[in-house]
Design a protein around this motif. Structure first.
Motif, PDB file in Angstrom:
ATOM      1  N   ASP A  10       1.303  -1.940   5.002  1.00 16.66           N
ATOM      2  CA  ASP A  10       2.090  -2.400   6.144  1.00 16.66           C
ATOM      3  C   ASP A  10       1.193  -2.540   7.351  1.00 16.66           C
ATOM      4  O   ASP A  10       0.365  -1.677   7.617  1.00 16.66           O
ATOM      5  CB  ASP A  10       3.166  -1.350   6.478  1.00 16.66           C
ATOM      6  CG  ASP A  10       4.247  -1.314   5.423  1.00 16.66           C
ATOM      7  OD1 ASP A  10       4.323  -2.277   4.643  1.00 16.66           O
ATOM      8  OD2 ASP A  10       4.999  -0.324   5.391  1.00 16.66           O
ATOM      9  N   LYS A  11       1.330  -3.658   8.063  1.00 16.70           N
ATOM     10  CA  LYS A  11       0.544  -3.719   9.286  1.00 16.70           C
ATOM     11  C   LYS A  11       1.305  -2.980  10.382  1.00 16.70           C
ATOM     12  O   LYS A  11       2.489  -2.660  10.211  1.00 16.70           O
ATOM     13  CB  LYS A  11       0.235  -5.156   9.660  1.00 16.70           C
ATOM     14  CG  LYS A  11       1.385  -5.990  10.160  1.00 16.70           C
ATOM     15  CD  LYS A  11       0.820  -7.344  10.555  1.00 16.70           C
ATOM     16  CE  LYS A  11       1.756  -8.076  11.493  1.00 16.70           C
ATOM     17  NZ  LYS A  11       1.310  -9.434  11.786  1.00 16.70           N
ATOM     18  N   GLU A  12       0.611  -2.712  11.468  1.00 13.82           N
ATOM     19  CA  GLU A  12       1.282  -1.978  12.551  1.00 13.82           C
ATOM     20  C   GLU A  12       2.468  -2.796  13.055  1.00 13.82           C
ATOM     21  O   GLU A  12       2.393  -4.026  13.125  1.00 13.82           O
ATOM     22  CB  GLU A  12       0.290  -1.773  13.697  1.00 13.82           C
ATOM     23  CG  GLU A  12      -0.290  -0.368  13.686  1.00 13.82           C
ATOM     24  CD  GLU A  12      -1.267  -0.193  14.797  1.00 13.82           C
ATOM     25  OE1 GLU A  12      -0.849  -0.325  15.961  1.00 13.82           O
ATOM     26  OE2 GLU A  12      -2.453   0.045  14.477  1.00 13.82           O
ATOM     27  N   LYS A  59      -6.068  -2.489   0.683  1.00 13.68           N
ATOM     28  CA  LYS A  59      -6.052  -3.612   1.633  1.00 13.68           C
ATOM     29  C   LYS A  59      -4.615  -4.019   1.922  1.00 13.68           C
ATOM     30  O   LYS A  59      -4.289  -4.475   3.003  1.00 13.68           O
ATOM     31  CB  LYS A  59      -6.819  -4.792   1.048  1.00 13.68           C
ATOM     32  CG  LYS A  59      -8.300  -4.502   0.928  1.00 13.68           C
ATOM     33  CD  LYS A  59      -9.073  -5.795   0.716  1.00 13.68           C
ATOM     34  CE  LYS A  59     -10.528  -5.507   0.451  1.00 13.68           C
ATOM     35  NZ  LYS A  59     -10.820  -5.176  -0.955  1.00 13.68           N
ATOM     36  N   ALA A  84       5.120  -3.496  11.618  1.00 10.40           N
ATOM     37  CA  ALA A  84       5.744  -4.362  10.624  1.00 10.40           C
ATOM     38  C   ALA A  84       7.267  -4.202  10.721  1.00 10.40           C
ATOM     39  O   ALA A  84       7.768  -3.099  10.951  1.00 10.40           O
ATOM     40  CB  ALA A  84       5.263  -3.981   9.233  1.00 10.40           C
ATOM     41  N   LYS A 140       3.502 -10.944   5.634  1.00 12.37           N
ATOM     42  CA  LYS A 140       2.690  -9.801   6.076  1.00 12.37           C
ATOM     43  C   LYS A 140       3.317  -9.102   7.278  1.00 12.37           C
ATOM     44  O   LYS A 140       2.927  -7.989   7.621  1.00 12.37           O
ATOM     45  CB  LYS A 140       1.285 -10.274   6.466  1.00 12.37           C
ATOM     46  CG  LYS A 140       0.425 -10.653   5.293  1.00 12.37           C
ATOM     47  CD  LYS A 140      -0.961 -10.972   5.802  1.00 12.37           C
ATOM     48  CE  LYS A 140      -1.785 -11.649   4.741  1.00 12.37           C
ATOM     49  NZ  LYS A 140      -2.986 -12.242   5.300  1.00 12.37           N
ATOM     50  N   ASP A 141       4.267  -9.804   7.950  1.00 17.32           N
ATOM     51  CA  ASP A 141       4.910  -9.175   9.113  1.00 17.32           C
ATOM     52  C   ASP A 141       5.980  -8.174   8.702  1.00 17.32           C
ATOM     53  O   ASP A 141       6.491  -7.427   9.533  1.00 17.32           O
ATOM     54  CB  ASP A 141       5.566 -10.254  10.006  1.00 17.32           C
ATOM     55  CG  ASP A 141       4.535 -11.172  10.601  1.00 17.32           C
ATOM     56  OD1 ASP A 141       3.378 -10.712  10.737  1.00 17.32           O
ATOM     57  OD2 ASP A 141       4.857 -12.341  10.897  1.00 17.32           O
TER      58      ASP A 141
END
Ligand code: ADP
Length: 612
Positions: free
Chosen positions: A360-362, A357, A364, A438-439
């Motif tokens: 890295d978010k897209e 879960k 990032a 989270k960014d």
């Protein structure tokens, strides 16, 4: 089938293995076939059936060559005939023997190459599988690892990987055996279509009976594995807990429980063995029955008025037939281990597919610099169902020190774990310089952080490597860090200095020494943000002083979040949060909190003074 597709993918360059392997198998089959068919002229020569070797009226020449069994056979018979007539039977015999020897040598050379290729393919495949598991484990969330799954992961990466070998082995078998079967069956059909049809009808019967036995074996072997696990478990617990076993004079008790598992094993294994040993005589008996019928059938063809099969061809047929049985036996005999292999591989794939879960978010961004501070905004968190953090708000300014105190189980470690994103909050956010963490990419975020935990995490490696921990550095720098961490002196006293290997989890060092190595590691990394799970409670006073002093050095000039167990160490903190049952119940400086009548902090402080 999907399992196989994936297995093949994991092995990397499959086509690089497949084509050369097929080539070698083809050559092996051709030579082995040649070897066996040499029997026919051999028997003809020995038993004087000279009619086979007559020089035909129109002689075949090599110009007319066709890749066709009939041509090759006729041509060879013609040449043998000429040899026999011109030079006598012995020369023909010598030639046949020479051919047989060469064919047999060639078969074995290719068989050796085939074995080597298959083994190296399997070894590499398994190594790749292990690497995939290890790489996967590195990406797993901390939350995934704590949920009782550690031993499961270890079992999957050891026992299951071992068993998956059978699945890889079967890939190899499924390539090799069909090639062999096509060649041998082709020849059998050529020699006698009638007998081969009969073989086709009856062969599956023996396959089914062997399959039934292996199914029985599988269920017993499952129990056996469980019992082996028990035995290992008792042994492991006893070794780890030897102090307690001896201290409580519990030798007899553990010995009894070991004996129970051990006897269970003997019983279960006897059951297993009696079934396993049955398999071989049974298949042998089936084989004899089968060959008996075949002998009768073939014999009637040979003895008939107009035989479509000569006696020599019939003998060769029988020998070839036993060769066909080998790959069939290999597949049916291994069905149970192949099935276990596939089941094990499926379990490994489950692990490889485990959802991570925290990633890295897209898009990032990279966190390049840390300027202002860390903020928690209404952070809520729960492990599974129980709420652990119930709305935490605070701000830790750059360069300051924030201490978390409070009763155990209140949620302090959980708060600390949210900063490097070991977990993500269920609600609310953790921000660095006003942006949700989270960014940022995980790597760049963690790059700014150093973590020293209560339990020093050390590896069975040299002191140097434990401090450097993968960072590119020099011995000088490692020494400098060790000096600041009050570790240099004891390191110098060890046998090999910085090259001393410290044992499993640093077992050759004392608690205080281990802590100081962890601190030296953090000093070397020189992080801007330091997360400190302060643990000096298990140390003796002397060690505690050294560690405490090292921690003071480590904290200098950094932004620090410290989980304090000894309140005396955090009086200088810029802010102290008292955490109880997932909430901030008091906050302020030491002086602020001490001035609160009936305050929890004050009470904790008084309790510690009393116990010291
Ligand atoms: P503290 O550091 O203040 O002692 P923790 O943050 O370690 O508190 O734990 C807070 C609560 O969360 C405790 O009740 C603890 O039992 C529970 N907890 C901690 N880690 C886990 C976990 N991995 N899974 C489930 N519950 C956990």
């Amino acid at each position: 089938m999907k399992v196989y597709q994936r297995l093949v993918k994991i092995t990397g360059n499959f086509t690089g293995f497949f084509f050369p392997y097929i080539g070698v198998t083809l050559l092996m089959s051709v030579f082995s076939l040649l070897n066996f068919t040499m029997m026919i002229p051999l028997l003809d020569v020995l038993f004087n059936s000279d009619t086979s070797f007559q020089i035909p009226e129109t002689r075949l020449t090599l110009d007319q060559f066709q890749f066709d069994i009939t041509f090759i056979k006729d041509y060879m018979y013609q040449e043998f005939g000429i040899l026999m007539i011109e030079h006598g039977k012995l020369s023909a015999l010598m030639l046949i023997c020479g051919f047989t020897i060469i064919a047999s040598f060639a078969t074995n050379i290719f068989r050796y190459i085939e074995r080597r290729m298959a083994e190296s393919y399997k070894r590499n495949a398994i190594a790749n599988l292990r690497t995939s598991i290890f790489d996967k484990v590195l990406t797993l969330d901390i939350g995934y690892l704590t949920n009782n799954r550690k031993s499961d992961i270890i079992a999957r990466s050891t026992t299951d990987v071992g068993e998956s070998e059978a699945a890889f082995g079967s890939i190899v078998t499924f390539i090799k055996d069909p090639v062999m079967l096509i060649f041998f069956f082709g020849t059998l059909v050529y020699l006698s279509p009638t007998m081969t049809m009969f073989v086709f009808l009856i062969l599956p019967l023996s396959g089914i009976s062997i399959g039934l036995i292996s199914k029985k074996l599988r269920s017993v072997s499952h129990n056996l594995q469980e019992i082996t696990g028990n035995i290992l478990g008792v042994l492991d617990e006893t070794i780890v807990g030897m102090r307690v076993v001896k201290g409580f004079n519990a030798d007899k008790y553990v010995s009894k429980s070991f004996e129970k598992s051990n006897q269970g094993y003997v019983k279960e294994f006897t059951k297993y063995a009696s079934k396993r040993e049955l398999a071989s005589p049974l298949s042998e008996a089936m084989g004899v029955l089968f060959v008996g019928i075949l002998l009768y059938l073939g014999g009637t063809i040979v003895l008939s008025e107009d035989p479509s099969l000569s006696a020599a061809e019939f003998m060769a047929y029988l020998v070839l037939f036993t060769q066909v049985l080998n790959p069939v036996k290999a597949i049916s005999g291994n069905i149970s281990s192949i099935q276990r292999g596939i089941a094990a591989t499926e379990r490994i794939f489950e692990l490889l597919d485990a959802d991570t879960k925290i990633k890295d978010k897209e898009n990032a961004k990279s966190l390049d610099s840390f300027q202002e501070g860390i903020t928690f905004e209404d952070v809520r968190f729960a492990y599974e169902d129980n709420d652990v953090l119930k709305g935490i708000d605070f701000n830790l300014k750059k360069g300051q020190m924030l201490a978390l105190v409070g009763p155990s189980g209140g949620g302090k470690s959980t708060i600390a774990d949210l900063i490097p994103r070991f977990y993500d909050p269920r609600q609310g956010s953790v921000k660095i310089d006003g942006h949700d963490i989270k960014d940022y990419t995980l790597n760049s975020l963690r790059e700014h952080m150093g973590i020293v935990t209560q339990e020093s995490i050390l590896f069975n490696d040299t002191i140097y490597n434990n401090i450097a921990f993968g960072a590119k550095t020099t011995l000088e720098e490692v020494k400098k860090a060790a000096k600041i961490a009050n570790a240099h002196e004891f390191i110098e006293k060890t046998d090999d200095g910085y090259e001393t290997v410290i044992g499993d989890r640093g077992s050759k060092l004392s608690g205080g020494q281990r802590q100081r190595l962890s601190i030296a590691r953090a000093i070397l990394k020189n992080p801007e943000i330091l997360i400190l799970d302060e643990a000096t409670s298990a140390l003796d006073t002397e060690s505690e002083k050294l560690v405490q002093d090292a921690i003071q050095h480590l904290m200098k000039g950094r932004t620090v979040l410290v989980i304090a167990h000894r309140l005396s160490t955090i009086q200088e903190a810029d802010k102290i949060l008292v955490i109880k049952e997932g909430e901030v119940v008091e906050q302020g400086t030491h002086v602020d909190l001490m001035s609160k009548e009936n305050g929890i902090y004050k009470k904790l402080q008084e309790m510690q003074e009393y116990t010291q």
